[in-house]
Design an enzyme around this catalytic site. Sequence first.
Site, PDB file in Angstrom:
ATOM      1  N   ASP A  36       0.695  -1.203   0.076  1.00 59.61           N
ATOM      2  CA  ASP A  36       0.054  -0.225   0.014  1.00 59.61           C
ATOM      3  C   ASP A  36       0.952   1.253  -0.055  1.00 59.61           C
ATOM      4  OD1 ASP A  36      -2.217  -1.531   0.388  1.00 59.61           O
ATOM      5  OD2 ASP A  36      -2.084  -1.430   2.615  1.00 59.61           O
ATOM      6  N   LYS A  58      -3.735   1.676  -3.234  1.00 61.61           N
ATOM      7  CA  LYS A  58      -5.046   1.839  -2.683  1.00 61.61           C
ATOM      8  C   LYS A  58      -5.015   2.841  -1.240  1.00 61.61           C
ATOM      9  CE  LYS A  58      -7.348  -1.349  -0.535  1.00 61.61           C
ATOM     10  NZ  LYS A  58      -7.904  -1.235   0.714  1.00 61.61           N
ATOM     11  N   MET A 174      -8.687   6.330  10.093  1.00 63.20           N
ATOM     12  CA  MET A 174      -9.065   7.007   9.045  1.00 63.20           C
ATOM     13  C   MET A 174     -10.155   8.045   9.267  1.00 63.20           C
ATOM     14  SD  MET A 174      -9.688   3.376   6.885  1.00 63.20           S
ATOM     15  CE  MET A 174     -10.237   2.389   8.238  1.00 63.20           C
TER      16      MET A 174
HETATM   17  N1  SAH Z   1      -3.924  -1.749   9.379  1.00 57.28           N
HETATM   18  C1  SAH Z   1      -3.670  -0.454   9.753  1.00 57.28           C
HETATM   19  C2  SAH Z   1      -4.727   0.344   9.734  1.00 57.28           C
HETATM   20  C3  SAH Z   1      -4.982   0.662   8.363  1.00 57.28           C
HETATM   21  S1  SAH Z   1      -6.416   1.849   8.175  1.00 57.28           S
HETATM   22  C4  SAH Z   1      -2.853  -0.479  11.228  1.00 57.28           C
HETATM   23  O1  SAH Z   1      -2.885  -1.723  11.906  1.00 57.28           O
HETATM   24  O2  SAH Z   1      -2.290   0.409  11.560  1.00 57.28           O
HETATM   25  C5  SAH Z   1      -5.404   3.354   7.783  1.00 57.28           C
HETATM   26  C6  SAH Z   1      -5.325   4.007   8.915  1.00 57.28           C
HETATM   27  O3  SAH Z   1      -4.187   3.759   9.892  1.00 57.28           O
HETATM   28  C7  SAH Z   1      -4.969   5.598   8.410  1.00 57.28           C
HETATM   29  O4  SAH Z   1      -5.953   6.414   7.914  1.00 57.28           O
HETATM   30  C8  SAH Z   1      -4.366   6.245   9.817  1.00 57.28           C
HETATM   31  O5  SAH Z   1      -5.482   6.418  10.550  1.00 57.28           O
HETATM   32  C9  SAH Z   1      -4.021   4.971  10.482  1.00 57.28           C
HETATM   33  N2  SAH Z   1      -2.507   4.980  10.379  1.00 57.28           N
HETATM   34  C10 SAH Z   1      -1.659   3.993   9.788  1.00 57.28           C
HETATM   35  N3  SAH Z   1      -0.474   4.154   9.893  1.00 57.28           N
HETATM   36  C11 SAH Z   1      -0.246   5.487  10.401  1.00 57.28           C
HETATM   37  C12 SAH Z   1       0.764   6.079  10.953  1.00 57.28           C
HETATM   38  N4  SAH Z   1       2.020   5.875  10.678  1.00 57.28           N
HETATM   39  N5  SAH Z   1       0.541   7.443  11.333  1.00 57.28           N
HETATM   40  C13 SAH Z   1      -0.647   7.567  12.027  1.00 57.28           C
HETATM   41  N6  SAH Z   1      -1.529   6.935  11.434  1.00 57.28           N
HETATM   42  C14 SAH Z   1      -1.548   5.784  10.812  1.00 57.28           C
END
Ligand code: SAH
Length: 495
Positions: A36, A58, A174
Amino acid sequence: VRAVTVYLVGAGPGDPGLLTRRGAALVARADVVVHDRLVDPAVLSLARPDAVLVDVGKRPDDPAGGAARQEEINDLLVRRGRTGLTVVRLKGGDPYLFGRGGEEAEALTAAGVPWEVVPGVTSAFAVPASVGVPVTHRGVSTSVTVVTGRVGDSAGPVDWESLSRAGGTLVVLMGVATRAEIARRLTEAGKPADTPVVVVERGTTPLQRTVRTTLAGLPDVPLDAPSVVVVGPAAGLRIESGRPPLAGITVVVTRARAQSGPLADELVAAGARVVEVPVVETAEPDDGGEQLRRAAGGVARFGWVAFTSANAVDRFVACLRDARDLAGVGLAAVGPATVAALARHGLVADLVPDDPTAAGLARAMTGPPARVLFPCAAAARPDLPEALAARGWEVERVVAYRTVPAPPPPEAVTGALAGADAVTFTSPSAVEAYLAMTDRDGRPLPLPPLVACIGPTTAAAARAAGLAVAVESPLPTSEALVAALAAAVAGGGEP
Ligand code: SAH
């Protein structure tokens, strides 16, 4: 039993140090990496130079058209998985937390492609922690709820009213695009407007930004996706330790991966974030090591063996029958790294100069002229043999290894360099290989603001190549380089 071909791997929140050991091992082995946009370039830089990187682009925070795109990704995984190559599907954070990893796993199962899931460190917990916010804390918060802030184009059918009553800590992923709606719905349901809120964008990466506010201030937070929004009393905590000297600084290590360990460890210990961009690797000499094997076999003919590189130590010792071959032969080592390399083989250096340079080593070798074996890099400078020969010593120089350029994939490198504060060079060959690298469009790679060189030899080579060397350690050791970098950062303010 059919071998697994597709691995759904959690990449962690960004910092490559937060990738699991299993995840890192799989990325390093993968033939194909499907990732991603959320996956940090520093993590992608762990892939093999010849691995195929597929950006499926995506945005997990943008489900508009998500279903169609998800179908395509599922198909891609099935197709690639069927080729029998090792496919790593890298997903930000944990693959099963709002990552749609479950859907990909279902598609693979339906297609009969063997797969495995490798959990990851989720941004929901790691990103708040990186700014001093524990998601639960005795006496402050006894529960944590992780919720998506976006369903379709709004905050969706999420039951914000009961979440408001639930208390504890609310972690919204998100949710930055719908932050105003979330704040409104939580406030309407009775959550106090002064409830602490912290929003962190790109947590644990060099581009991290943090805003501390309240529920009333949430709509005005000027941050973008990807961000974690934390709501609740715990968001008001700020539990941080003292800052180590290189905290917040991202440093690129250009050394061959096999040798990057000690320097990377020193940097991490000083609080830096390390991005490995190994631009060189060591290879057999042109003659396949024939000359070295012959020299090692006849080492008893020499009074001394002189080493100016840890690599040369390892390659030379590998050609001996055992340590008894060295009976009666003096071992001269240029500095701490060569001394340590000898020690790893159970050997003690007989002579170590105060001045850890080839010239310093030559000066320290006193007494009546003797025969010296000098196993070294193909590109080693002639200082040592020339200085000794000038005094009537007989020096046999044998090439123990070559350092060859090994640029990682341009797409991985370009991203890894974005946001880096410093680049370290530990040999003239690394300087040369770095400057020869180009991005996908054939342009030279950007250079981080601070160029740091290990010792005078490498610094001179960098200057000769036209670089402005900001940091030069007096000694060619990892400790000295990190100390010099820390001094420059402290003196010059954070870059
Ligand atoms: N599977 C991922 C989440 C996927 S949804 C997890 O476990 O972290 C995607 C969302 O994750 C983003 O919109 C944001 O809200 C958050 N996110 C992922 N990485 C991030 C980061 N380094 N800093 C801040 N938010 C993050």
